[in-house]
Design a protein around this motif. Structure first.
Motif, PDB file in Angstrom:
ATOM      1  N   ARG A   1       0.822  -1.201   0.000  1.00 18.24           N
ATOM      2  CA  ARG A   1       0.000   0.000   0.000  1.00 18.24           C
ATOM      3  C   ARG A   1       0.864   1.263   0.000  1.00 18.24           C
ATOM      4  N   GLU A   2       2.120   1.123   0.350  1.00 15.70           N
ATOM      5  CA  GLU A   2       3.011   2.270   0.454  1.00 15.70           C
ATOM      6  C   GLU A   2       4.091   2.294  -0.619  1.00 15.70           C
TER       7      GLU A   2
ATOM      8  N   THR B   1      -2.875   9.029   2.560  1.00 15.53           N
ATOM      9  CA  THR B   1      -3.136   8.101   1.466  1.00 15.53           C
ATOM     10  C   THR B   1      -4.197   8.705   0.553  1.00 15.53           C
TER      11      THR B   1
ATOM     12  N   LEU C   1      -3.995   4.260  -4.285  1.00 14.34           N
ATOM     13  CA  LEU C   1      -4.128   2.904  -3.749  1.00 14.34           C
ATOM     14  C   LEU C   1      -4.762   1.975  -4.769  1.00 14.34           C
TER      15      LEU C   1
ATOM     16  N   GLU D   1      -3.106  -1.354  -6.610  1.00 17.46           N
ATOM     17  CA  GLU D   1      -3.791  -2.645  -6.567  1.00 17.46           C
ATOM     18  C   GLU D   1      -4.068  -3.163  -7.980  1.00 17.46           C
TER      19      GLU D   1
END
Length: 529
Positions: free
Chosen positions: A242-243, A286, A291, A295
């Motif tokens: 996620r980072e 975020t 994000l 993904e």
């Protein structure tokens, strides 16, 4: 149809429909570092690396025959890293960019590097996974750009894990030495929020293309892999998906590999880097679009495209019925690659239209753009980028817009008339006067066709291609004594309308300005490498 299609459409329309969060303001006082920070990690300095004068940019962009017979060692690896992402000097020129007021202050110093970067943020992290044939104990190392040193993050041979993550059909010769390129999103998203994924994937292409030019000029090969088991490599590096995204793996043909290791490197038991990067920012935000793009583009990471899969997304040929304007032979790019990279910089409003660009200079930059548009590796050799030029001040060339014909190395007229008013009207910032540039080059890619052909991960390929084109033009402009600037802040849809691209699916993703600069402008340079 995956989320990347939706994101690509939002990027194209952001000049008219702002992307969320539209009211975002960066907190500059709480910004991140321009590199990862691993306190307490052991490190060792990299050796000096001489660069031969005959390793010219012409050889780097258009190598004779197939490059790659040479082998890397620690000295050549050091030189390639220093000349691409290492700090080489401090720049303090009087120019028109919005950060000019901050530059005199040493803590905010503008350090020059060979590769270009959107906003000068340099979010690509370079990790060296070294196996038994390397000159140091096997392990995972992080390249510290500020110190030109390797920081050891893990001890032990995990090169087999990288090989297993690459899978069948990966580029590169058998080896146990790899460069793994990751992008820590906060290093860019703190400034560009949801737009950041678009920018960082271009940064990846600029970095890889610098390596390709540098290596090819010395008879070495850099063939990146963009498709691999990203989840496995993220676990190896101890990265939170996620980072941080894992964007590319570059196998290095290493001197002595066969002699010392004698065969393939088996996959080792799964292990992970335990050291953690210490974040400077107290508040890390975020962004939903970022994000979702991470993904979407990592979901099909192991589905390497079959040969020819990108053929339906190839750049359209130029219109043979359009009036042709011949160009003379390109000015030779006889500068060695290191010198061209050290001299590269952004012009930021220094352009002066009274001294026109010569046609051989323009031809050199156009040829470099096309030469840089194929990343190689597992991306195939299908030409994805098409190039347009808005000409304002080129010697012996009527102002107007043109399409570049790479087969004939000529221009095809799209529209007559001076383009300056259109260019400036559709540019969002105040750091360039586009009318004063000799020409504005615009690469396009059929983004939707690429995504349809290879899935959402193809978005990384699209933007890496554009970043590679930009880096090639930057470096070529330096070699032919021209200023250069690259920008993303323009109305993409207006360019589609102006060039008549509504039915082609071509997406103008970036503008590259080339031209002569004003004489005797104040410019401080302090070389540190």
């Amino acid at each position: 149809m995956g989320y990347a299609h939706e994101y690509a459409a939002a990027i194209m329309h952001r000049g008219r429909v702002p992307m969320d969060p539209a009211d975002y303001v960066p907190n500059w006082q709480d910004g991140p570092r321009k590199a990862k920070f691993y306190p307490g990690a052991d490190s060792f300095p990299l050796p000096e690396s001489p660069y031969p004068s005959d390793a010219t940019l012409d050889r780097g962009l258009c190598p004779e025959g197939a490059p790659g017979d040479g082998e890397f060692d620690l000295t050549t690896l050091s030189g390639m890293l220093r000349d691409s992402y290492g700090l080489t000097g401090r720049r303090l020129g009087v120019q028109a960019n919005t950060d000019l007021s901050a530059l005199p202050f040493y803590p905010l110093a503008n350090w020059s590097r060979g590769s270009a970067s959107g906003g000068g943020l340099y979010p690509v992290g370079v990790h060296w996974v070294s196996g038994p044939s390397g000159p140091v104990p096997p392990g995972v190392h992080y390249y510290s750009t500020r110190h030109h040193a390797m920081q050891r993050l893990l001890t032990g041979d995990v090169s087999g894990q990288v090989r297993a993550a690459l899978g069948e059909g990966a580029p590169g010769a058998a080896t146990d030495q790899y460069l793994v390129l990751s992008i820590k999103y906060w290093q860019n998203s703190f400034k560009y929020n949801s737009f950041s994924f678009h920018a960082v994937s271009m940064d990846l292409g600029a970095c890889v293309q610098t390596w390709r030019m540098w290596a090819a000029a010395r008879g070495l090969a850099v063939e990146p892999a963009l498709w691999f088991d990203e989840e496995r490599l993220a676990a190896l590096l101890g990265a939170d998906p996620r980072e941080e995204g894992i964007f590319a793996v570059v196998p290095l043909k290493w001197a002595g590999y066969k002699l010392r290791s004698g065969g393939e490197v088996a996959a080792s038991a799964p292990v992970s880097v335990r050291r953690k990067d210490v974040e400077r920012s107290r508040a890390v935000l975020t962004f939903d679009a970022l994000l979702r793009m991470q993904e979407a583009t990592s979901a099909g990471a192991t589905a390497r495209p079959a040969p020819g899969a990108l053929a339906p997304a190839a750049a359209h040929p130029v219109d043979p019925a359009a009036p042709e304007v011949e160009l003379p032979p390109a000015r030779p790019l006889e500068t060695d690659v290191r010198t061209a990279l050290r001299d590269r910089r952004s012009s930021f409003g220094r352009f002066e239209g009274q001294k026109p660009v010569t046609r051989p200079q323009l031809a050199a930059c156009l040829g470099a753009a096309i030469a840089g548009s194929r990343l190689g590796g597992d991306t195939g050799d299908v030409p994805l980028a098409k190039l347009y030029a808005f000409v304002s001040h080129v010697e012996g060339l009527e102002p107007g817009s043109y399409a570049y014909d790479p087969e004939r190395r000529s221009l095809r007229r799209v529209r007559e008339g001076r383009p300056g008013e259109f260019l400036q009207k559709n540019y969002f910032l105040a750091n360039y006067n586009l009318e004063q540039a000799g020409a504005v080059l615009v690469p396009t890619v059929r983004t939707t066709a690429v995504l349809d052909a290879v899935g959402d991960r193809g978005y990384r390929l699209v933007n890496a291609t554009i970043g590679a084109v930009a880096q090639s033009v930057y470096t070529a402009a330096s070699a032919v004594d021209l200023g250069c600037g690259v920008a993303l802040g323009f109305d993409n849809i207006s360019y589609i309308e102006e060039l008549g691209l509504e039915g082609t699916g071509e997406a103008p993703l970036l503008i590259m300005m080339i031209g002569n600069e004003r004489l005797a402008s104040a410019d401080f340079r302090y070389e540190i490498a």
